[in-house]
Design an enzyme around this catalytic site. Structure first.
Site, PDB file in Angstrom:
ATOM      1  N   GLN A 165       0.837  -1.197   0.000  1.00  0.00           N
ATOM      2  CA  GLN A 165       0.000   0.000   0.000  1.00  0.00           C
ATOM      3  C   GLN A 165       0.877   1.254   0.000  1.00  0.00           C
ATOM      4  O   GLN A 165       2.071   1.194   0.272  1.00  0.00           O
ATOM      5  CB  GLN A 165      -0.933  -0.013   1.225  1.00  0.00           C
ATOM      6  CG  GLN A 165      -0.222  -0.328   2.528  1.00  0.00           C
ATOM      7  CD  GLN A 165      -1.122  -0.948   3.604  1.00  0.00           C
ATOM      8  OE1 GLN A 165      -2.315  -1.151   3.410  1.00  0.00           O
ATOM      9  NE2 GLN A 165      -0.542  -1.238   4.753  1.00  0.00           N
ATOM     10  N   HIS A 177      -7.533   3.495  19.708  1.00  0.00           N
ATOM     11  CA  HIS A 177      -6.623   2.521  20.322  1.00  0.00           C
ATOM     12  C   HIS A 177      -7.117   2.052  21.685  1.00  0.00           C
ATOM     13  O   HIS A 177      -6.979   0.882  22.032  1.00  0.00           O
ATOM     14  CB  HIS A 177      -5.212   3.118  20.413  1.00  0.00           C
ATOM     15  CG  HIS A 177      -4.558   3.247  19.074  1.00  0.00           C
ATOM     16  ND1 HIS A 177      -3.927   4.390  18.652  1.00  0.00           N
ATOM     17  CD2 HIS A 177      -4.474   2.381  18.039  1.00  0.00           C
ATOM     18  CE1 HIS A 177      -3.470   4.211  17.418  1.00  0.00           C
ATOM     19  NE2 HIS A 177      -3.793   3.007  17.031  1.00  0.00           N
ATOM     20  N   ASP A 209       1.610  -7.541  11.621  1.00  0.00           N
ATOM     21  CA  ASP A 209       1.128  -6.629  10.572  1.00  0.00           C
ATOM     22  C   ASP A 209       1.857  -6.995   9.286  1.00  0.00           C
ATOM     23  O   ASP A 209       3.054  -7.287   9.301  1.00  0.00           O
ATOM     24  CB  ASP A 209       1.403  -5.173  10.949  1.00  0.00           C
ATOM     25  CG  ASP A 209       0.612  -4.205  10.068  1.00  0.00           C
ATOM     26  OD1 ASP A 209      -0.209  -3.446  10.613  1.00  0.00           O
ATOM     27  OD2 ASP A 209       0.799  -4.214   8.830  1.00  0.00           O
ATOM     28  N   ASP A 238       1.912 -12.263   7.293  1.00  0.00           N
ATOM     29  CA  ASP A 238       0.508 -12.361   6.914  1.00  0.00           C
ATOM     30  C   ASP A 238      -0.313 -12.809   8.128  1.00  0.00           C
ATOM     31  O   ASP A 238      -0.200 -13.953   8.580  1.00  0.00           O
ATOM     32  CB  ASP A 238       0.393 -13.375   5.769  1.00  0.00           C
ATOM     33  CG  ASP A 238      -1.048 -13.568   5.314  1.00  0.00           C
ATOM     34  OD1 ASP A 238      -1.975 -13.043   5.978  1.00  0.00           O
ATOM     35  OD2 ASP A 238      -1.246 -14.244   4.295  1.00  0.00           O
ATOM     36  N   ASP A 290      -6.962  -5.223  14.253  1.00  0.00           N
ATOM     37  CA  ASP A 290      -6.794  -3.782  14.101  1.00  0.00           C
ATOM     38  C   ASP A 290      -6.344  -3.534  12.669  1.00  0.00           C
ATOM     39  O   ASP A 290      -5.213  -3.127  12.408  1.00  0.00           O
ATOM     40  CB  ASP A 290      -5.748  -3.323  15.128  1.00  0.00           C
ATOM     41  CG  ASP A 290      -5.449  -1.832  15.054  1.00  0.00           C
ATOM     42  OD1 ASP A 290      -6.087  -1.129  14.253  1.00  0.00           O
ATOM     43  OD2 ASP A 290      -4.562  -1.393  15.798  1.00  0.00           O
ATOM     44  N   THR A 319      -7.312  -2.418   8.366  1.00  0.00           N
ATOM     45  CA  THR A 319      -7.924  -1.352   7.585  1.00  0.00           C
ATOM     46  C   THR A 319      -9.338  -1.765   7.185  1.00  0.00           C
ATOM     47  O   THR A 319      -9.848  -2.793   7.619  1.00  0.00           O
ATOM     48  CB  THR A 319      -7.074  -1.077   6.328  1.00  0.00           C
ATOM     49  OG1 THR A 319      -6.853  -2.324   5.664  1.00  0.00           O
ATOM     50  CG2 THR A 319      -5.733  -0.474   6.703  1.00  0.00           C
ATOM     51  N   ASP A 320      -9.969  -0.959   6.354  1.00  0.00           N
ATOM     52  CA  ASP A 320     -11.296  -1.286   5.845  1.00  0.00           C
ATOM     53  C   ASP A 320     -11.251  -2.604   5.073  1.00  0.00           C
ATOM     54  O   ASP A 320     -10.186  -3.040   4.637  1.00  0.00           O
ATOM     55  CB  ASP A 320     -11.781  -0.170   4.905  1.00  0.00           C
ATOM     56  CG  ASP A 320     -12.013   1.136   5.643  1.00  0.00           C
ATOM     57  OD1 ASP A 320     -12.078   1.116   6.883  1.00  0.00           O
ATOM     58  OD2 ASP A 320     -12.122   2.165   4.972  1.00  0.00           O
ATOM     59  N   PRO A 336      -5.503  -5.059   1.621  1.00  0.00           N
ATOM     60  CA  PRO A 336      -4.944  -6.061   2.533  1.00  0.00           C
ATOM     61  C   PRO A 336      -5.896  -6.439   3.663  1.00  0.00           C
ATOM     62  O   PRO A 336      -5.779  -7.517   4.236  1.00  0.00           O
ATOM     63  CB  PRO A 336      -3.698  -5.368   3.107  1.00  0.00           C
ATOM     64  CG  PRO A 336      -3.397  -4.229   2.206  1.00  0.00           C
ATOM     65  CD  PRO A 336      -4.674  -3.840   1.552  1.00  0.00           C
TER      66      PRO A 336
END
Lengths: 286, 286
Positions: free
Chosen positions: B37, B68, B112, B143, B162, B164-165, B169
């Site tokens: 990204q 958070h 992550d 992954d 936690d 992303t939309d 990914p």
């Protein structure tokens, strides 16, 4: 970096916050310069109709329920038996509708300085105006500051200050003189509630508002945060001030047994709004 | 209609919501295309530093505490005695910091997929990374879907997703296969918590997320709304799913006696987040 085509987006820049919020529009519906402010109406793609006053987003069809419900039900259910209510501002009539859902309310006087706001709301937010003809309601267009200064002492149970930001016509609604008028007009145990901006972005104003309410003699305060998707930071607040008595537990049983519909407000939401986030506790203690 | 100069404003258009949010910037700090990204950093005028991933606002200095704290403390205080935690995503390390505030936590594995996110956070949000060297923490770049598929059964108490939309990914983090892996890896009574988008704008996704969690065999769910000033609608949510047991009262006494600092979270905030607004109750019942 995306570009917003000014023909298809309405954008409000909040200069004091360094942020901006935009809604995509299908078309401009109407625009009218009143003696007090510029009132514009848009049809958006996803938020229904949108009212703009002097460039600031005020009301949209989709999310106005957060604001109107939180400006009315917490104060009304915190008072043991409210009968007489005054709304200062509130020209879109959404708060009026919520207040009139309470069957024991006897009178609601609404005083907004600008008839154009109500004219536009009747046309583009008819659902917010559905109770305007309720016999308990008096919808007046006049100076709310003057109305409160001349109100009979000890005649009102709940005063809802549903005004714009403290600039322009809304400015005189955030000061000692106005709060003194409100205090005098309330019966003992009566409650003043006022929109008090973003608890994240406008802490100085919130502190000053609360300090002024205590200065003029209100006995106790509660500041309730709530979501406000189209205002800066998405988080807004209402501050309640009580005359002569501390706040006690709100009438949760009456909320549970209420037969009217709300979109946001319920017992848990009211309790949750009374929980002050740590950052706000610290900011208010400054 | 205001214009936003693209040189002084960062704007994220949320096409699916018909809204856009902008922050005023002093300058662009850095931009890096990772294998996964595009990660961009800006210095804003009022929100501190700002991380953008593939054009979407992710984290700002000023308001990341809402997210958070709500992604960590409600789940940890809802579990009777969490020891082993996994964070999937979370590359800015802000959630990791919150988890490590709990003294009884023994291990936290963070996975992550994109090391560039953590690299940028170390540089521009050092306060979020202050616990990265805690001996209980393992910060891995891999992954997360594979990690969960291969995790030892019954080895984890709390899994925090936690991400992303659910595009790019983050897409594989919102489906039956992933939730099945999580369920297997959790001990009985264990809790999965995932960011679940806006309760106002993304109800279909929220319904699907909750349905998938129940489908794979989680016993009970809780969806907690919280403020999220830089995400669409300003209102976001986290959904918790429990393995083998219903949610019971969270450890309020332990929250009260906790010695660490939070900006948003406290007992009342947790209780308040468990109150579901009426519109959301209706949307989830559909």
């Amino acid at each position: 970096m995306s570009n917003l085509d000014a023909n298809t987006w309405f954008t409000e820049i909040s200069d004091r916050d360094g942020s901006a919020f935009s809604l995509r529009i299908n078309k401009k519906l109407e625009s009218k310069q009143s003696p007090f402010q510029l009132v514009e109406m848009y049809e958006t793609t996803d938020f229904g109709n949108l009212m703009i006053i002097d460039g600031c987003t005020m009301v949209s069809t989709r999310e106005n329920f957060f604001y109107h419900e939180m400006m009315s039900h917490p104060a009304l259910f915190s008072h043991p038996a409210p009968k007489n209510v005054v709304i200062i501002g509130g020209g879109d009539c959404g708060t009026l509708r919520e207040v009139l859902k309470h069957p024991d309310i006897k009178t609601v006087h609404q005083i907004d300085i600008d008839e154009v706001v109500t004219e536009m709301s009747l046309k583009y937010f008819p659902e917010l105006c559905e109770s305007n003809d309720d016999p308990r309601a008096s919808v007046m267009f006049d100076d709310g500051i003057k109305f409160m200064a001349e109100a009979a002492p000890e005649s009102i149970d709940v005063i809802i200050v549903d005004g714009t930001d403290p600039v322009g016509p809304g400015e005189g609604l955030f000061n000692h003189a106005f709060y003194t008028s409100c205090l005098k007009a309330l019966r003992t145990g009566g409650i003043l509630i006022q929109q008090s901006e973003s608890p994240l972005m406008h802490q100085q104003l919130l502190r000053e508002t609360r300090a002024a309410m205590l200065d003029v003699g209100f006995a106790d305060l509660q500041t309730l945060p709530f979501p406000q998707p189209i205002y800066p930071s998405g988080l807004w607040s209402a501050t309640m001030a009580r005359k002569g008595e501390n706040f006690t537990a709100f009438r949760a049983q009456d909320v549970e047994s209420a037969t009217f519909n709300t979109e946001y407000y319920n017992v848990g939401i009211h309790q949750g709004a009374l929980a002050t986030p740590n950052f706000l506790k610290r900011a208010l203690a400054k």
